[in-house]
Design a protein around this motif. Structure first.
Motif, PDB file in Angstrom:
ATOM      1  N   GLU A 159       0.879  -0.879  -0.198  1.00 32.47           N
ATOM      2  CA  GLU A 159       0.406  -0.020   0.099  1.00 32.47           C
ATOM      3  C   GLU A 159       0.838   1.311   0.221  1.00 32.47           C
ATOM      4  O   GLU A 159       2.364   1.147   0.700  1.00 32.47           O
ATOM      5  CB  GLU A 159      -0.988  -0.191   1.384  1.00 32.47           C
ATOM      6  CG  GLU A 159      -0.341   0.324   2.557  1.00 32.47           C
ATOM      7  CD  GLU A 159      -0.549   1.296   3.609  1.00 32.47           C
ATOM      8  OE1 GLU A 159      -0.593   2.535   2.686  1.00 32.47           O
ATOM      9  OE2 GLU A 159      -1.458   0.935   3.881  1.00 32.47           O
ATOM     10  N   ALA A 160       0.318   1.844  -0.402  1.00 32.13           N
ATOM     11  CA  ALA A 160       1.284   3.439  -0.468  1.00 32.13           C
ATOM     12  C   ALA A 160      -0.239   4.817  -0.369  1.00 32.13           C
ATOM     13  O   ALA A 160      -0.288   4.874  -2.180  1.00 32.13           O
ATOM     14  CB  ALA A 160       2.006   3.549  -1.640  1.00 32.13           C
ATOM     15  N   SER A 161      -0.525   5.436   0.444  1.00 27.14           N
ATOM     16  CA  SER A 161      -1.966   5.438   0.386  1.00 27.14           C
ATOM     17  C   SER A 161      -1.756   7.667  -0.006  1.00 27.14           C
ATOM     18  O   SER A 161      -2.765   7.547  -0.660  1.00 27.14           O
ATOM     19  CB  SER A 161      -2.631   5.343   1.762  1.00 27.14           C
ATOM     20  OG  SER A 161      -2.898   4.023   1.919  1.00 27.14           O
ATOM     21  N   TRP A 162      -0.842   7.825   0.573  1.00 23.45           N
ATOM     22  CA  TRP A 162      -0.351   9.097   0.175  1.00 23.45           C
ATOM     23  C   TRP A 162       1.095   9.472   0.073  1.00 23.45           C
ATOM     24  O   TRP A 162       2.006   8.635   0.205  1.00 23.45           O
ATOM     25  CB  TRP A 162      -1.473  10.529   1.288  1.00 23.45           C
ATOM     26  CG  TRP A 162      -0.790   9.340   2.508  1.00 23.45           C
ATOM     27  CD1 TRP A 162       0.572   9.102   2.960  1.00 23.45           C
ATOM     28  CD2 TRP A 162      -2.281   9.460   3.940  1.00 23.45           C
ATOM     29  NE1 TRP A 162       0.092   7.974   4.289  1.00 23.45           N
ATOM     30  CE2 TRP A 162      -0.365   8.204   4.780  1.00 23.45           C
ATOM     31  CE3 TRP A 162      -2.891   9.364   4.278  1.00 23.45           C
ATOM     32  CZ2 TRP A 162      -1.192   8.721   6.015  1.00 23.45           C
ATOM     33  CZ3 TRP A 162      -3.416   8.585   5.344  1.00 23.45           C
ATOM     34  CH2 TRP A 162      -2.920   8.353   6.146  1.00 23.45           C
ATOM     35  N   GLN A 163       1.421  10.347  -0.721  1.00 21.46           N
ATOM     36  CA  GLN A 163       2.829  11.443  -0.467  1.00 21.46           C
ATOM     37  C   GLN A 163       2.751  11.546   0.797  1.00 21.46           C
ATOM     38  O   GLN A 163       2.198  11.220   1.964  1.00 21.46           O
ATOM     39  CB  GLN A 163       2.534  12.738  -1.275  1.00 21.46           C
ATOM     40  CG  GLN A 163       1.754  12.800  -2.168  1.00 21.46           C
ATOM     41  CD  GLN A 163       1.975  13.759  -2.739  1.00 21.46           C
ATOM     42  OE1 GLN A 163       0.855  14.324  -3.685  1.00 21.46           O
ATOM     43  NE2 GLN A 163       3.137  14.207  -2.820  1.00 21.46           N
ATOM     44  N   ASP A 164       4.736  11.241   1.372  1.00 22.37           N
ATOM     45  CA  ASP A 164       5.473  11.161   2.545  1.00 22.37           C
ATOM     46  C   ASP A 164       5.025  13.028   3.015  1.00 22.37           C
ATOM     47  O   ASP A 164       4.967  13.408   2.430  1.00 22.37           O
ATOM     48  CB  ASP A 164       6.594  10.897   1.894  1.00 22.37           C
ATOM     49  CG  ASP A 164       7.606  10.855   3.375  1.00 22.37           C
ATOM     50  OD1 ASP A 164       6.117   9.736   4.187  1.00 22.37           O
ATOM     51  OD2 ASP A 164       8.291  11.449   3.650  1.00 22.37           O
ATOM     52  N   SER A 165       4.425  12.555   4.599  1.00 18.25           N
ATOM     53  CA  SER A 165       4.461  14.159   4.755  1.00 18.25           C
ATOM     54  C   SER A 165       4.746  13.837   6.434  1.00 18.25           C
ATOM     55  O   SER A 165       4.067  13.202   7.070  1.00 18.25           O
ATOM     56  CB  SER A 165       3.000  15.242   5.010  1.00 18.25           C
ATOM     57  OG  SER A 165       3.062  15.841   5.951  1.00 18.25           O
TER      58      SER A 165
END
Length: 256
Positions: free
Chosen positions: A187-193
């Protein structure tokens, strides 16, 4: 070993893709990893749903199990099933509360929930604490960090290994799950932040860091939320690992 993406949208179905669900095949045996909203429709393009040998549920959020209700209708009420009622119950591995939760999903009303017994078509089993054999597959479950009981699955067959993260934030369980696998379906649901909540999902960068530490052969990114910037997630993942990285799409098939 062949992997087919039945759906890959995170949290909700997207306009062009169902939610999370995956078909894995080897030696004529078929297992399903999750069965989220809309995935039963895609499955019918690639295999007879009656031909599935097992379903493994990483957790019980709707985007990973909602089509279980539709599968129940199919297995109970199809006018011409390939075997007699009560034969070939589908093995379903999931959290301990899965039989009750999934009965509630299927039950036509709350009054009928208690009387809804799905054991005529399903053989419910808890997520195994030790490796389990299903035909040519050896499947090992790894607890991961999410807001409910969740597991990733390491699936081995034909001398190849596929790892599937399910839904997870960064956690120690990912180390053993991903170690030296041929393909990591992450899974990679969103950009890193730094503003992202802990223990919920992985960013593209975090998924790539798991792949890099595990020396994986290939990283496949899934569970991207419909409102996410998929190009940015892919770019940050590719910048954080030497492994080849791809975004999956519904209906695509990969050789592991």
């Amino acid at each position: 070993m062949k992997l087919t993406i039945l759906g890959c949208s995170g949290s909700i179905p997207g306009s062009a893709t169902p939610a999370s669900g995956y078909l894995v095949e080897s030696g004529g045996v078929r297992i399903l990893l999750d069965l989220g909203n809309g995935t039963l429709g895609t499955l019918q393009r690639f295999a007879d749903p009656f031909a599935a040998d097992a379903l493994l549920l990483s957790h019980l959020h709707p985007d990973h199990c909602a089509d279980f209700g539709a599968l129940t209708v199919l297995r109970r009420y199809h006018p011409d099933p390939p075997y007699a009622p009560g034969e070939r119950r589908l093995s379903v591995f999931g959290p301990e509360e899965a039989p009750d939760r999934l009965a509630a999903l299927y039950a036509p009303s709350s009054a009928e929930r208690a009387a809804t017994d799905l054991s005529d078509v399903f053989d419910f089993r808890s997520v195994p604490e030790s490796p389990v054999r299903i035909g040519p597959f050896e499947i090992t479950a790894f607890p991961v960090e999410h807001i409910c009981p969740s597991w990733g699955f390491r699936v081995a067959a034909e001398g190849r290994v596929l790892a599937y993260t399910g839904d997870t934030g960064p956690c120690g369980g990912l180390t053993g799950l991903a170690a030296d696998v041929d393909v990591l379906l992450s899974e990679a649901s969103w950009q890193d932040s730094p503003d992202r909540p802990d223990g919920l999902h992985l960013s593209g960068k975090q998924a790539a860091e798991v792949a890099e530490r595990g020396s994986v052969g290939r990283l496949l990114l899934t569970h991207l939320q419909p409102w996410a910037d998929s190009a940015a997630i892919l770019a940050e993942a590719r910048a954080s690992t030497s492994a080849p990285v791809e975004l999956v799409s519904a209906g695509e098939t990969y050789e592991v």
